[in-house]
Motif scaffolding. Structure first.
Motif, mmCIF file in Angstrom:
data_model
loop_
_atom_site.group_PDB
_atom_site.id
_atom_site.type_symbol
_atom_site.label_atom_id
_atom_site.label_comp_id
_atom_site.label_asym_id
_atom_site.label_seq_id
_atom_site.Cartn_x
_atom_site.Cartn_y
_atom_site.Cartn_z
ATOM 1 N N LEU A 1 109.022 -29.667 66.256
ATOM 2 C CA LEU A 1 109.495 -29.110 67.526
ATOM 3 C C LEU A 1 110.712 -28.212 67.310
ATOM 4 O O LEU A 1 110.818 -27.132 67.917
ATOM 5 C CB LEU A 1 109.831 -30.233 68.515
ATOM 6 C CG LEU A 1 110.242 -29.781 69.928
ATOM 7 C CD1 LEU A 1 109.152 -28.920 70.549
ATOM 8 C CD2 LEU A 1 110.531 -30.987 70.815
ATOM 9 N N ALA A 2 111.632 -28.626 66.449
ATOM 10 C CA ALA A 2 112.827 -27.821 66.182
ATOM 11 C C ALA A 2 112.440 -26.484 65.545
ATOM 12 O O ALA A 2 113.010 -25.429 65.876
ATOM 13 C CB ALA A 2 113.780 -28.588 65.276
ATOM 14 N N GLN A 3 111.446 -26.515 64.620
ATOM 15 C CA GLN A 3 110.995 -25.280 63.978
ATOM 16 C C GLN A 3 110.351 -24.344 64.995
ATOM 17 O O GLN A 3 110.581 -23.127 64.980
ATOM 18 C CB GLN A 3 110.017 -25.612 62.844
ATOM 19 C CG GLN A 3 110.677 -26.291 61.652
ATOM 20 C CD GLN A 3 109.658 -26.878 60.679
ATOM 21 O OE1 GLN A 3 108.787 -27.656 61.062
ATOM 22 N NE2 GLN A 3 109.777 -26.527 59.415
ATOM 23 N N ALA A 4 109.532 -24.915 65.897
ATOM 24 C CA ALA A 4 108.881 -24.113 66.936
ATOM 25 C C ALA A 4 109.919 -23.490 67.860
ATOM 26 O O ALA A 4 109.836 -22.299 68.192
ATOM 27 C CB ALA A 4 107.917 -24.989 67.743
ATOM 28 N N THR A 5 110.903 -24.281 68.265
ATOM 29 C CA THR A 5 111.935 -23.804 69.187
ATOM 30 C C THR A 5 112.745 -22.667 68.576
ATOM 31 O O THR A 5 113.044 -21.666 69.246
ATOM 32 C CB THR A 5 112.872 -24.966 69.581
ATOM 33 O OG1 THR A 5 112.084 -26.028 70.129
ATOM 34 C CG2 THR A 5 113.893 -24.522 70.606
ATOM 35 N N LYS B 1 103.730 -17.635 65.346
ATOM 36 C CA LYS B 1 104.273 -18.572 64.362
ATOM 37 C C LYS B 1 104.837 -19.818 65.039
ATOM 38 O O LYS B 1 104.698 -20.934 64.521
ATOM 39 C CB LYS B 1 105.353 -17.875 63.531
ATOM 40 C CG LYS B 1 104.792 -16.858 62.539
ATOM 41 C CD LYS B 1 105.898 -16.124 61.789
ATOM 42 C CE LYS B 1 105.303 -15.081 60.842
ATOM 43 N NZ LYS B 1 106.342 -14.265 60.194
ATOM 44 N N ALA B 2 105.455 -19.614 66.206
ATOM 45 C CA ALA B 2 105.993 -20.760 66.960
ATOM 46 C C ALA B 2 104.870 -21.690 67.398
ATOM 47 O O ALA B 2 104.990 -22.921 67.310
ATOM 48 C CB ALA B 2 106.780 -20.266 68.170
ATOM 49 N N LEU B 3 103.757 -21.109 67.859
ATOM 50 C CA LEU B 3 102.628 -21.931 68.304
ATOM 51 C C LEU B 3 102.049 -22.750 67.154
ATOM 52 O O LEU B 3 101.541 -23.850 67.356
ATOM 53 C CB LEU B 3 101.543 -21.038 68.925
ATOM 54 C CG LEU B 3 101.924 -20.424 70.283
ATOM 55 C CD1 LEU B 3 100.946 -19.326 70.669
ATOM 56 C CD2 LEU B 3 101.962 -21.501 71.361
ATOM 57 N N ASP B 4 102.153 -22.214 65.942
ATOM 58 C CA ASP B 4 101.703 -22.957 64.756
ATOM 59 C C ASP B 4 102.465 -24.268 64.591
ATOM 60 O O ASP B 4 101.951 -25.224 63.999
ATOM 61 C CB ASP B 4 101.910 -22.116 63.495
ATOM 62 C CG ASP B 4 100.686 -21.285 63.161
ATOM 63 O OD1 ASP B 4 99.644 -21.514 63.782
ATOM 64 O OD2 ASP B 4 100.786 -20.408 62.288
ATOM 65 N N PHE B 5 103.710 -24.305 65.078
ATOM 66 C CA PHE B 5 104.519 -25.523 64.981
ATOM 67 C C PHE B 5 104.463 -26.364 66.254
ATOM 68 O O PHE B 5 104.685 -27.570 66.203
ATOM 69 C CB PHE B 5 105.983 -25.171 64.656
ATOM 70 C CG PHE B 5 106.200 -24.727 63.242
ATOM 71 C CD1 PHE B 5 106.243 -25.655 62.207
ATOM 72 C CD2 PHE B 5 106.339 -23.381 62.927
ATOM 73 C CE1 PHE B 5 106.434 -25.252 60.888
ATOM 74 C CE2 PHE B 5 106.532 -22.964 61.622
ATOM 75 C CZ PHE B 5 106.583 -23.907 60.593
ATOM 76 N N PHE B 6 104.159 -25.732 67.397
ATOM 77 C CA PHE B 6 104.075 -26.496 68.643
ATOM 78 C C PHE B 6 102.895 -27.477 68.624
ATOM 79 O O PHE B 6 102.993 -28.594 69.134
ATOM 80 C CB PHE B 6 103.936 -25.563 69.848
ATOM 81 C CG PHE B 6 105.256 -25.143 70.434
ATOM 82 C CD1 PHE B 6 106.151 -26.082 70.925
ATOM 83 C CD2 PHE B 6 105.606 -23.803 70.493
ATOM 84 C CE1 PHE B 6 107.375 -25.702 71.454
ATOM 85 C CE2 PHE B 6 106.827 -23.405 71.020
ATOM 86 C CZ PHE B 6 107.715 -24.356 71.503
ATOM 87 N N VAL B 7 101.769 -27.051 68.045
ATOM 88 C CA VAL B 7 100.599 -27.941 68.005
ATOM 89 C C VAL B 7 100.876 -29.207 67.205
ATOM 90 O O VAL B 7 100.655 -30.316 67.685
ATOM 91 C CB VAL B 7 99.346 -27.191 67.498
ATOM 92 C CG1 VAL B 7 98.201 -28.159 67.243
ATOM 93 C CG2 VAL B 7 98.917 -26.137 68.511
ATOM 94 N N PRO B 8 101.421 -29.102 65.954
ATOM 95 C CA PRO B 8 101.771 -30.348 65.251
ATOM 96 C C PRO B 8 102.862 -31.142 65.968
ATOM 97 O O PRO B 8 102.891 -32.370 65.880
ATOM 98 C CB PRO B 8 102.235 -29.883 63.871
ATOM 99 C CG PRO B 8 102.397 -28.414 63.942
ATOM 100 C CD PRO B 8 101.531 -27.934 65.051
ATOM 101 N N ALA B 9 103.765 -30.448 66.698
ATOM 102 C CA ALA B 9 104.784 -31.176 67.473
ATOM 103 C C ALA B 9 104.124 -32.035 68.540
ATOM 104 O O ALA B 9 104.546 -33.175 68.796
ATOM 105 C CB ALA B 9 105.759 -30.187 68.107
ATOM 106 N N GLU C 1 104.192 -33.819 77.856
ATOM 107 C CA GLU C 1 103.838 -32.944 78.970
ATOM 108 C C GLU C 1 104.749 -31.729 79.019
ATOM 109 O O GLU C 1 104.309 -30.614 79.320
ATOM 110 C CB GLU C 1 103.904 -33.714 80.292
ATOM 111 C CG GLU C 1 102.725 -34.645 80.538
ATOM 112 C CD GLU C 1 101.380 -33.922 80.473
ATOM 113 O OE1 GLU C 1 101.280 -32.809 81.029
ATOM 114 O OE2 GLU C 1 100.444 -34.453 79.861
ATOM 115 N N ALA C 2 106.042 -31.950 78.727
ATOM 116 C CA ALA C 2 106.998 -30.836 78.727
ATOM 117 C C ALA C 2 106.654 -29.824 77.633
ATOM 118 O O ALA C 2 106.727 -28.606 77.850
ATOM 119 C CB ALA C 2 108.409 -31.370 78.527
ATOM 120 N N ILE C 3 106.250 -30.325 76.457
ATOM 121 C CA ILE C 3 105.856 -29.427 75.355
ATOM 122 C C ILE C 3 104.598 -28.649 75.740
ATOM 123 O O ILE C 3 104.503 -27.442 75.507
ATOM 124 C CB ILE C 3 105.626 -30.220 74.046
ATOM 125 C CG1 ILE C 3 106.926 -30.879 73.580
ATOM 126 C CG2 ILE C 3 105.093 -29.298 72.941
ATOM 127 C CD1 ILE C 3 106.740 -31.843 72.408
#
Length: 491
Positions: free
Chosen positions: A301-305, A329-337, A348-350
């Motif tokens: 999540l921190a990487q995505a943010t 690139k951010a979405l690549d990290f949001f999914v694993p988050a 839900e917030a993510i």
């Protein structure tokens, strides 16, 4: 101290219950930590009754009991090495050694308990695993092996029976049984046969001389079995098995079930008989199908943010192409988050943020696509000139034709096919560029390679964005836990 009897042995601080399994040297029991009364007036019977009542709320462990009389010199050394290695290891994908004890008859290893059984049972109950589930497990196994590799530790007995699952509801892989493990630098060579023949690398069987790369072969066999239901050298007799191992034939991958290009590439590179041509550890950890960089973790999540902050800044500056790339690139990290998060409200917030960023990325894509098509047309005259100058170079001409086909696929919106063709043409053109003498043709070829790299990178981002959007929509409709559970249900 512990006292052996007809039932489970008695170990200080624990109540041993059911037997989980047994082998040549050891028997493994499920056990519960005892409740200490702290009062000498409490009778043994009362303490045992209290332990039974509190059984469900106390720590559960697995205790590996090794009979001393069954150990020869080599197995004693293996056991001591196992204890030494596990004492210093703390990793979420490696079974933890909590304590060890001994008495006159046995040595006891108190281990983390895994309620989901082993990967072998998990595969055989389901017949085969989907590529999506196999990839999650492979990421976790790769993470454990990377941790070991950084410490020059080789497992040397990788097989599904030695890979445990934390639970069946949401299985989390745990590498276990380090009885054959060794401290080995990548260049160390050993001569002692270790492991199980079905999962043993050919160089270990044929030459009885090997190095740390035997673990990579075993990983390939495990992945093959997960995807196709049986190991590549499955045999009816040991003679047949030995013949298959000693053969020089390339390991063929079944056509069914269909697998992604990256998955098939990894399997073929892991199951390379010649260790010199087998994929290296670093290439394995960096392989796009394993993709350890995007493995779900507390940092996802921190990487995505951080990437989103950069994307918003580029968006505000009017740099649509850079903003789109950063959002992807951010979405690549949001999914694993999302995969990692367990709190329902935070999840839900993510999801809400993912929907917002996907929507903005789609708007930016429309802007960038318009200018992208113009660039494709602008480069056409230079491409025609290069093609004219390549008439005496059939290999160069063929690579340029593949590049043209890639552009046509991109214009038609067939991004995955376009990406495959771009990558194929670039592989050829880079080799040809290295051997091209100075001159006008080299200049044009260099420019063409740069343009194709930019096109491939752009198309790759579109493919990733579509995959991320699909993942987010799937999670939004079904909920993450249901999505994972449905992927892991019986076939």
């Amino acid at each position: 101290m512990a006292v052996s009897g007809w039932g489970p042995p008695r170990v200080d601080g624990f109540i041993l219950t059911e037997r989980l399994g047994s082998g040549t040297y050891a028997t493994v029991y499920k056990a519960y930590a005892k409740v200490r009364s702290g009062c000498s007036l409490v009778s043994v019977a009362e303490e045992q009754a209290r332990n039974r009542r509190m059984k469900d709320t106390r720590e559960v462990v697995a205790i590996k009991c090794v009979a001393k009389k069954s150990l020869n010199k080599a197995s004693v050394e293996n056991l001591l090495t196992e204890i030494e290695i596990l004492k210093g290891i703390r990793h979420p994908n490696i079974v933890q050694l909590k304590d060890f004890q001994w008495d006159s008859d046995n040595i006891y290893l108190v281990m983390e308990f895994c309620a989901g059984g082993d990967l072998s049972c998990f595969i055989h109950t389901r017949r085969i695993l989907t590529e999506k589930v196999a990839r999650v497990f492979m990421q976790q196994l790769a993470s454990a092996l990377q941790f070991l590799h950084e410490r020059n530790i080789s497992h040397l007995d990788l097989k599904p029976q030695n890979i445990l699952l934390s639970t069946l509801e949401k299985p989390h892989l745990k590498l276990a049984d380090f009885g054959f493990a060794q401290h080995m630098s990548p260049w160390d060579e050993k001569h002692v046969l270790r492991g199980s023949p079905l999962y043993m690398a050919p160089e270990m069987v044929c030459q009885q001389q090997y190095d740390a790369r035997v673990d990579l072969w075993s990983v390939g066999v495990i992945l093959y079995e997960a995807l196709f239901g049986q190991p590549p050298f499955a045999s009816r007799s040991f003679t047949e098995l030995e013949e298959k191992i000693r053969s020089n034939r390339v390991v063929k991958l079944p056509l069914r079930p269909p697998l992604s290009r990256d998955c098939r590439d990894l399997l073929q590179r892991l199951l390379e008989r010649d260790p010199g041509r087998r994929i290296s550890f670093q290439d394995f950890f960096a392989h796009p199908w394993v993709d350890l960089e995007h493995m779900p973790s507390g940092e996802s999540l921190a990487q995505a943010t951080a990437l989103v902050v950069q994307a918003v800044k580029k968006d505000e500056d009017g740099d649509a192409a850079a903003a789109l790339a950063l959002y992807c690139k951010a979405l690549d990290f949001f999914v694993p988050a999302l995969h990692y998060e367990v709190d329902a409200q935070r999840k839900e917030a993510i999801k809400a943020k993912v929907r917002q960023y996907v929507s903005r990325a789609e708007e930016l894509k429309a802007i960038v696509s318009s200018s992208s098509r113009a660039l494709l047309r602008q480069g056409a005259s230079a491409q025609d000139l290069l093609r004219e100058m390549a008439r005496d170079k059939p290999r160069l001409l063929a690579a340029l034709e593949v590049a043209s086909a890639a552009r046509a696929k991109e214009e038609a919106g067939e991004d995955q096919d376009a990406l495959d063709l771009y990558q194929h043409s670039l592989g050829e053109l880079l080799l040809l560029l290295a051997g091209e003498p100075p001159g006008r043709r080299r200049e044009l070829l260099h420019t063409e390679v740069q343009n194709l790299m930019a096109r491939a990178e752009y198309v790759k981002e579109q493919v990733k964005m579509r995959e991320c959007r699909w993942e987010a929509e799937t999670m939004d409709k079904e909920g993450l836990s249901e999505s994972v559970r449905s992927s892991c249900t019986l076939q």
